[in-house]
Design an enzyme around this catalytic site. Structure first.
Site, PDB file in Angstrom:
ATOM      1  CB  THR A  94      -0.918   0.017   1.234  1.00 34.30           C
ATOM      2  OG1 THR A  94      -1.723  -1.163   1.243  1.00 34.30           O
ATOM      3  CG2 THR A  94      -1.832   1.243   1.214  1.00 34.30           C
ATOM      4  CE  LYS A 124      -5.224  -1.784   1.378  1.00 32.94           C
ATOM      5  NZ  LYS A 124      -3.943  -2.495   1.445  1.00 32.94           N
ATOM      6  CE  LYS A 137       2.120   2.162   4.804  1.00 38.85           C
ATOM      7  NZ  LYS A 137       1.622   1.262   3.730  1.00 38.85           N
TER       8      LYS A 137
END
Length: 297
Positions: free
Chosen positions: A95, A170, A239
């Site tokens: 990701t 995503k 993150k």
């Protein structure tokens, strides 16, 4: 088809195992060599360097932690791009932001290599069972060539468009994961602080309009049992929501709930919860309200 798999941690190891079980020839590389041993015992070949793995693979899969890891593995002198042969297809399951995907893709194309951003959702259980959702960006022709491989890993495999498209999808998923996690935590802590029984409140919420997949995941697997061993760690969701918030800013949205979620996960990091499951984002709120959301003893 020879597959090279770089990064066999919680997710990568399970994905590589499914490929082995499906009959693919798989070589593996991981910084922590001991993590490759269970896969070697199942028939994988352990490569000593990224360069060796890249030069011997038709398809290279990467499942890494951070955007900087992706840049390093692909673009350093002894990395994937410099050592994979023309025609190689790279599948990055990490990701990352779309800028990272586009940067690596551009460098790969200069060498005749196809790079697909292909982040996944579904957690370790999805990787184990082959039920992941795979979101793919890049050249459609490359996606079509590796589609049989991706269907070993995922139940839903979608091609979304040019490089970076998979990463955008995503991150938007992770945006909702983070926001729903914080909202569920706030609701459950508030209920406990005001005298409601946590189990009863959860039982009511999950059959009401306030239900969410994250509410169910967190309460049933982690919070009520006070077990916070990670599926997806706090540090990774922090993150992800930070990167997702940049997407919203790029789209022109100036005030959004993801900002609150980013702050909540940052607070969890500051309190030493980085390596616990994302559901541990509830703990700073519990400390503020001096309650614990748990099953009746």
């Amino acid at each position: 088809m020879k597959i090279g798999f770089i990064g066999v941690g919680v997710m990568g190891a399970r994905m590589a195992r499914r490929l082995l079980n499906a009959g693919y020839k798989v070589a593996v590389y991981n910084r922590s060599v001991e993590k490759t041993e269970p896969l070697v015992q199942l028939g994988a070949v352990r490569e000593e360097t990224i360069a060796e793995l890249a030069s011997r693979s038709d398809v290279i899969c990467t499942c890494l932690s951070m955007p900087e890891d992706v840049m390093d593995v692909y673009l350093r002198e002894d990395g994937v791009v410099n050592h994979a042969g023309p025609g190689t297809i790279c599948l990055d399951f990490t990701t990352v932001g779309p800028d990272t995907s586009k940067a690596v893709s551009a460098k790969a194309e200069e060498k005749g290599i196809s790079y697909l951003d292909a982040p996944v959702s579904g957690g370790p259980e999805g990787a184990e069972q082959g039920t992941l959702t795979v979101m793919v960006g890049g050249k459609r022709s490359a996606w079509e060539r590796v589609l049989p491989l991706l269907r070993v890993l995922g139940e839903t495999v979608e091609y979304l468009g040019p490089s970076g498209s998979g990463s955008i999808a995503k991150l938007l998923n992770q945006y909702l994961v983070a926001v729903h996690s914080v909202a569920a935590s706030e609701a459950m802590v508030t209920g406990a602080a005001l005298g409601l029984d946590a189990e009863q409140l959860y039982r009511l919420l999950k059959v009401s309009y306030g239900d969410s997949r994250m509410l169910r995941r967190h309460m049933e697997q982690f919070v009520l049992n006070r077990q916070f061993a990670p599926g997806g760690a706090v540090k990774y969701v922090h993150k992800d929501v930070r990167l997702a918030n940049k997407l919203l800013e790029t789209a022109g949205i100036t005030q959004f709930t993801g900002q609150v979620a980013e702050q909540a996960f940052a607070s969890a990091l500051e309190q030493g919860l980085a390596d616990l499951d994302m559901s541990a984002v509830i703990q700073p709120l519990e400390r503020v309200c001096r309650v614990t959301v748990k099953k009746r003893s």
